[in-house]
Design an enzyme around this catalytic site. Structure first.
Site, PDB file in Angstrom:
ATOM      1  CG  HIS A   1      19.387  -3.070  -3.710  1.00 57.21           C
ATOM      2  ND1 HIS A   1      19.348  -1.908  -4.443  1.00 57.21           N
ATOM      3  CD2 HIS A   1      18.751  -2.789  -2.540  1.00 57.21           C
ATOM      4  CE1 HIS A   1      18.704  -0.968  -3.766  1.00 57.21           C
ATOM      5  NE2 HIS A   1      18.347  -1.478  -2.603  1.00 57.21           N
TER       6      HIS A   1
ATOM      7  CD  GLU B   1      20.992  -5.403  -8.801  1.00 61.49           C
ATOM      8  OE1 GLU B   1      20.564  -4.542  -9.585  1.00 61.49           O
ATOM      9  OE2 GLU B   1      20.590  -5.509  -7.620  1.00 61.49           O
TER      10      GLU B   1
ATOM     11  CB  CYS C   1      19.689   1.332  -7.503  1.00 65.02           C
ATOM     12  SG  CYS C   1      20.845   0.630  -6.307  1.00 65.02           S
TER      13      CYS C   1
ATOM     14  CB  THR D   1     -18.101  -7.138   3.501  1.00 68.95           C
ATOM     15  OG1 THR D   1     -18.422  -6.797   2.151  1.00 68.95           O
ATOM     16  CG2 THR D   1     -17.244  -8.389   3.506  1.00 68.95           C
TER      17      THR D   1
ATOM     18  CG  LEU E   1     -11.005  -8.727   6.125  1.00 71.20           C
ATOM     19  CD1 LEU E   1     -11.106  -7.213   6.210  1.00 71.20           C
ATOM     20  CD2 LEU E   1     -11.584  -9.219   4.809  1.00 71.20           C
TER      21      LEU E   1
ATOM     22  NE  ARG F   1      -8.392 -17.969   6.365  1.00 63.13           N
ATOM     23  CZ  ARG F   1      -8.973 -16.853   5.935  1.00 63.13           C
ATOM     24  NH1 ARG F   1      -8.610 -15.676   6.420  1.00 63.13           N
ATOM     25  NH2 ARG F   1      -9.915 -16.904   5.005  1.00 63.13           N
TER      26      ARG F   1
ATOM     27  CD  GLU G   1     -10.310  -9.645  -0.339  1.00 58.70           C
ATOM     28  OE1 GLU G   1     -11.240 -10.412  -0.062  1.00 58.70           O
ATOM     29  OE2 GLU G   1      -9.115  -9.983  -0.279  1.00 58.70           O
TER      30      GLU G   1
END
Length: 369
Positions: free
Chosen positions: A52, A54, A78, A199, A207, A210, A298
């Site tokens: 983590h 820290e 945590c 679409t 999709l 980039r 989308e």
């Protein structure tokens, strides 16, 4: 290494963003250590199972902190044993006695408990610096932890008069290059993206995300297609990321085509039918089973409207360009609702604004009347 001190929490946020989209189902977290007014170490959570933030910052320091050292961290440390030991334990052991926390962890196993453990160990805890920014950093994690469901977020690009395309479907490009680059950035955050058959038929999209100077990246790609009319000659089923593609259809979809798809090794989800489309509640449940904690939807207008009108849209990214079509027959961004007063309208809460060249982005949580 020493850094010029501006805002330690701001730097911690920038550190956290280095793992943009790479930590699911964990949150992005950043940390910095400050001594004598100088940032002397930084860290961030790189991926699930990795140290983590820290602990990463303490490792970057490479020595014991000075007696007056301060730790800045974007999320409450945590206090539970999971894939890694508790961060509260590492902080107490380090000798740091001053900790600044951006926001509380929404996980009920941690929420407030990590702070209490630090305080019980004699550590001074400061709360709430850049709290809104720290909370906003983890949209997907926060929603998943609180609801145990994926964040279903719509993305729209409209003119000033709320149209997504001309009456004959022409839409390239409503927004500018800066706005489209921003979409690519958000695509890297979400583990999955969804579009409808219309679409795919009209735009034949990849999709993928980039970004110049970086390798193309592909989330899981959902194609909603009740009649499987997009199969098989679209790029999304043939490119290098085809194994990331899942066709979402109804149980009554043409059996012959379903068989072809299964024999091609492409993934297909056959869901119960609701109003002629795949049941969106069932789709959400399948995402839970697959541990997919966020889907960026989308469009187009039909798919987005079905998510909104069924109560299954949680969040919205609304890009707006300084264009006016002025054509009542042009395609609206949403449709299918009938209301009598403004009080019945759907609104956004916790709204964030951004300017992208001449375009604007307004985003927030869906709030229903």
């Amino acid at each position: 290494m020493e850094y010029k001190l501006d805002s330690p929490m701001k730097l911690a946020l920038e550190e956290a963003k280095r793992a943009w989209g790479k930590t699911h189902p964990n949150p992005m977290v950043g940390a910095v250590i400050v001594e004598n007014g100088e940032v002397v170490a930084t860290g961030y959570h790189k991926a699930t199972g990795k140290d983590h933030a820290e602990v990463d910052a303490l490792r970057d320091l490479g020595r014991e902190p000075s007696p007056k050292a301060s730790l800045y961290v974007t999320l409450e440390p945590c206090c539970i044993d999971a894939l890694t030991p508790p961060c509260t334990q590492a902080i107490v052991k380090s000798g740091i006695r001053d900790v600044h926390i951006g926001t509380i962890d929404p996980n009920p196993l941690v929420s407030g408990k990590g702070i209490q453990l630090l305080q019980n160990a004699g550590i001074k805890v400061h709360m709430g610096e850049m709290e809104d920014e720290c909370r906003d950093l983890n949209l997907l994690f926060n929603h998943w932890i609180k609801t145990q469901t994926p964040l279903l977020a719509g993305k729209v690009a409209t003119t000033i008069d709320g149209r997504t395309a001309t009456h004959n479907g022409h839409s390239k490009w409503i927004t500018s290059g800066k706005a489209r680059k921003d979409v690519m950035r958000w695509r890297r955050l979400f583990p999955a993206i969804a579009v409808g058959a219309g679409t795919v038929m009209a735009d034949n999209p990849s999709l993928t995300s980039r970004i110049e100077g970086r390798k193309d990246w592909c989330p899981i790609r959902f194609v909603f297609d009740s009649q499987l009319k997009t199969w098989p000659n679209k790029a999304i089923y043939m490119d290098n990321f085809r194994d990331q593609t899942i066709l979402v259809t109804v149980e009554s979809a043409p059996a012959k085509i379903v068989s072809e798809i299964k024999h091609s090794s492409l993934s297909i989800w056959q869901l119960p039918e609701k109003e002629g489309r795949p049941c969106l509640e069932s789709f959400k449940n399948r995402c839970v089973d697959a541990a997919i904690n966020g889907v960026l939807i989308e469009g187009g207008s039909k798919l987005l409207s079905s998510f909104l009108n069924s109560g299954n849209l949680d969040y919205l990214f609304a890009y707006r360009a300084p264009r006016i079509l002025g054509d009542i027959s042009a395609i609206p961004v949403f449709h299918g609702r009938q209301i009598e007063s403004i009080e019945q309208s759907i609104s956004l809460t916790n709204v964030q604004h951004a300017t992208l060249g001449d375009d604007q982005l307004l985003r927030g949580y869906i709030s229903r009347p």
